[in-house]
Design a protein around this motif. Structure first.
Motif, short mmCIF file in Angstrom:
data_model
loop_
_atom_site.label_atom_id
_atom_site.label_comp_id
_atom_site.label_asym_id
_atom_site.label_seq_id
_atom_site.Cartn_x
_atom_site.Cartn_y
_atom_site.Cartn_z
N SER A 189 24.87 13.65 18.52
CA SER A 189 26.29 13.84 18.21
C SER A 189 26.55 15.31 17.88
N ASN A 190 27.82 15.68 17.91
CA ASN A 190 28.21 17.05 17.58
C ASN A 190 28.58 17.21 16.11
N ARG A 191 28.20 16.22 15.30
CA ARG A 191 28.37 16.39 13.86
C ARG A 191 27.49 17.54 13.37
N ASN A 192 28.04 18.41 12.57
CA ASN A 192 27.29 19.56 12.09
C ASN A 192 27.26 19.60 10.57
N THR A 193 26.16 20.10 10.03
CA THR A 193 26.04 20.35 8.60
C THR A 193 25.06 21.48 8.41
N GLU A 194 25.24 22.24 7.36
CA GLU A 194 24.34 23.35 7.07
C GLU A 194 23.17 22.91 6.20
N GLU A 195 23.23 21.71 5.66
CA GLU A 195 22.16 21.22 4.80
C GLU A 195 21.01 20.68 5.63
N GLU A 196 19.79 21.02 5.22
CA GLU A 196 18.61 20.50 5.91
C GLU A 196 18.46 19.01 5.66
N ARG A 197 18.21 18.27 6.71
CA ARG A 197 18.12 16.81 6.61
C ARG A 197 16.86 16.31 7.31
N PRO A 198 16.41 15.12 6.95
CA PRO A 198 15.36 14.50 7.76
C PRO A 198 15.92 14.12 9.12
N ALA A 199 15.04 13.98 10.11
CA ALA A 199 15.46 13.62 11.47
C ALA A 199 15.02 12.20 11.80
N ALA A 200 15.80 11.54 12.63
CA ALA A 200 15.44 10.22 13.15
C ALA A 200 15.56 10.25 14.66
N ILE A 201 14.48 9.90 15.34
CA ILE A 201 14.50 9.76 16.79
C ILE A 201 14.50 8.27 17.09
N ILE A 202 15.56 7.81 17.74
CA ILE A 202 15.80 6.38 17.93
C ILE A 202 15.46 5.99 19.36
N CYS A 203 14.63 4.96 19.50
CA CYS A 203 14.20 4.47 20.82
C CYS A 203 14.74 3.06 21.02
N PRO A 204 15.82 2.90 21.77
CA PRO A 204 16.36 1.56 22.02
C PRO A 204 15.37 0.70 22.82
N GLY A 205 15.60 -0.61 22.78
CA GLY A 205 14.78 -1.53 23.55
C GLY A 205 15.30 -1.74 24.96
N GLY A 206 14.74 -2.76 25.61
CA GLY A 206 15.11 -3.07 26.98
C GLY A 206 13.93 -3.54 27.80
N GLY A 207 12.84 -3.93 27.12
CA GLY A 207 11.70 -4.52 27.81
C GLY A 207 10.98 -3.56 28.75
N TYR A 208 11.10 -2.26 28.52
CA TYR A 208 10.56 -1.24 29.43
C TYR A 208 11.14 -1.39 30.83
N GLU A 209 12.31 -2.05 30.93
CA GLU A 209 13.00 -2.19 32.21
C GLU A 209 14.35 -1.48 32.20
N MET A 210 14.88 -1.26 31.01
CA MET A 210 16.14 -0.55 30.84
C MET A 210 16.15 0.00 29.42
N VAL A 211 17.17 0.79 29.10
CA VAL A 211 17.30 1.36 27.76
C VAL A 211 18.69 1.04 27.23
N ALA A 212 18.75 0.25 26.15
CA ALA A 212 20.04 -0.17 25.58
C ALA A 212 20.58 0.95 24.70
N LEU A 213 21.17 1.96 25.34
CA LEU A 213 21.47 3.23 24.67
C LEU A 213 22.57 3.11 23.61
N ASP A 214 23.40 2.09 23.68
CA ASP A 214 24.49 1.99 22.71
C ASP A 214 24.10 1.10 21.54
N ALA A 215 23.97 -0.21 21.76
CA ALA A 215 23.79 -1.16 20.66
C ALA A 215 22.56 -0.84 19.81
N GLU A 216 21.48 -0.44 20.44
CA GLU A 216 20.26 -0.12 19.70
C GLU A 216 20.00 1.38 19.67
N GLY A 217 21.03 2.14 20.05
CA GLY A 217 20.88 3.59 20.09
C GLY A 217 21.96 4.29 19.30
N SER A 218 23.11 4.52 19.94
CA SER A 218 24.15 5.33 19.30
C SER A 218 24.72 4.67 18.05
#
Length: 356
Positions: A116-145
């Protein structure tokens, strides 16, 4: 790009009305898998989605995901015209000013981080999110965004990974996650994140992706760096010495074992039924005390991925002496994402409390 007031779709619209939008026809599949739209018979294509969800079922028995389709269409419109999110291609040596992955592409060119284009000057922890989909697709919204938005509300900088799936095989998805971790660490100052506080969050097969990458981080890093040195020397130099080992892991109703009560479609998609990888990729069989701090949860009424996968992972972490928490909720089924309206709806609060 000039901002544009986008059309807001509702369940009074039909699938065909949504797909008549030129850019949505091209890009909607990034957020909402085209195979889900294909489940709707021709006789219902021009029918309002509020009726479709009453008449059409998903393969696992749930009503057609009308709310998810509407949300995905509106979000994709906002991304296309207003730039609310940007996509960062990961297997590219040059910066791309504006990049949108195309749903039908499933190669290195499509591998990217959605941020996202949300910005902040404060240092934060990061989260890398990997949606599911059975290694056949990637559910980028419901389990992602959706998870990313919630994690940003909770004080993290969130990145959603669009990774390669079948017919790409192991270790391609794991290498995609590896290069994503390197990217975030290498650009920690740009995104105001703490490079020593990177959490992976994976759902279903995305949980297996996170769990297996954390397990085999040294091996995956070796594969990744060999490929970068051969194909992209600039990235190889940039990422040299940057670890892909995560600091924390959250596994949501994960695929874990390919030995007992396995989710066979995930094994087939990831390996092409290569039996020599069955034990190796059964994460619970190889956990050691070096494994990152982990929160794992599932729902007792999950009829797609047996809840025993999460239980076995919890037991393996316990036996190895790894700091962890296992939660089994009564209701929520599979693929519930933020699990609103189920007994699992507090999972993220409990996870964040544990991780602190």
């Amino acid at each position: 790009m000039e901002r544009k007031v986008t059309k807001m779709f509702t369940k009074n619209n039909s699938i065909e009305e949504i797909l008549r939008e030129k850019d949505l026809r091209r890009y909607l599949g990034v957020m909402f898998p085209a195979m889900f739209c294909d489940l709707v018979p021709e006789t219902y294509r021009d029918v309002p989605l509020k009726i479709v969800e009453q008449e059409v079922k998903m393969p696992w028995g749930a009503p057609f995901l009308a709310d998810e389709l509407v949300r995905a269409a509106n979000k994709m419109e906002d991304i296309i015209y207003n730039g609310s999110y940007k996509f960062i291609p990961l297997w590219a040596e040059e910066n791309v000013d504006r990049f949108l992955p195309e749903a039908e592409k499933n190669n290195k060119e499509s591998v990217c981080l959605m941020v996202s284009n949300r910005n902040t000057e404060e240092e934060r922890p990061a989260a890398i999110i990997c949606p599911g989909g059975g290694y056949e697709m990637v559910a980028l919204d419901a389990e992602g965004s959706q998870m990313a938005e919630r994690m940003e509300d909770e004080g993290h900088k969130a990145f959603v990974l669009n990774y390669r799936v079948a017919p790409n095989r192991y270790p391609a998805p794991q290498m995609d996650l590896g290069i994503a971790i390197k990217y975030v660490r290498a650009n920690a100052e740009k995104y105001h994140v703490d490079p020593n506080q990177i959490m992976l969050i994976g759902s279903s097969a995305g949980g297996h992706l996170c769990a297996s990458t954390a397990l085999y981080c040294d091996e995956i890093e070796r594969f990744l760096m060999e490929e970068l040195k051969a194909e992209m020397p600039h990235l190889s130099e940039l990422y040299e010495g940057i670890s892909i080992k995560p600091n924390k892991v959250c596994l949501n109703y994960p695929v874990i074992s390919f030995m007992e009560e396995a989710h066979e479609p995930s094994f087939q998609a990831l390996t092409g039924m290569e039996e020599s990888l069955r034990q190796k990729l059964s994460v619970e069989m190889h956990v050691s005390q070096e494994y990152p701090k982990t929160f794992v949860w599932a729902c007792a009424d999950d009829e797609l991925v047996p809840v025993s996968n999460a239980v076995r992972m919890g037991k393996a972490l316990e036996n190895a002496g790894v700091s962890h928490e296992l939660k089994i909720y009564l209701t929520g089924g599979h693929g519930c994402g933020l699990a609103q309206g189920t007994s699992a709806e507090n999972w993220m609060n409990e996870m964040l409390m544990f991780m602190k």
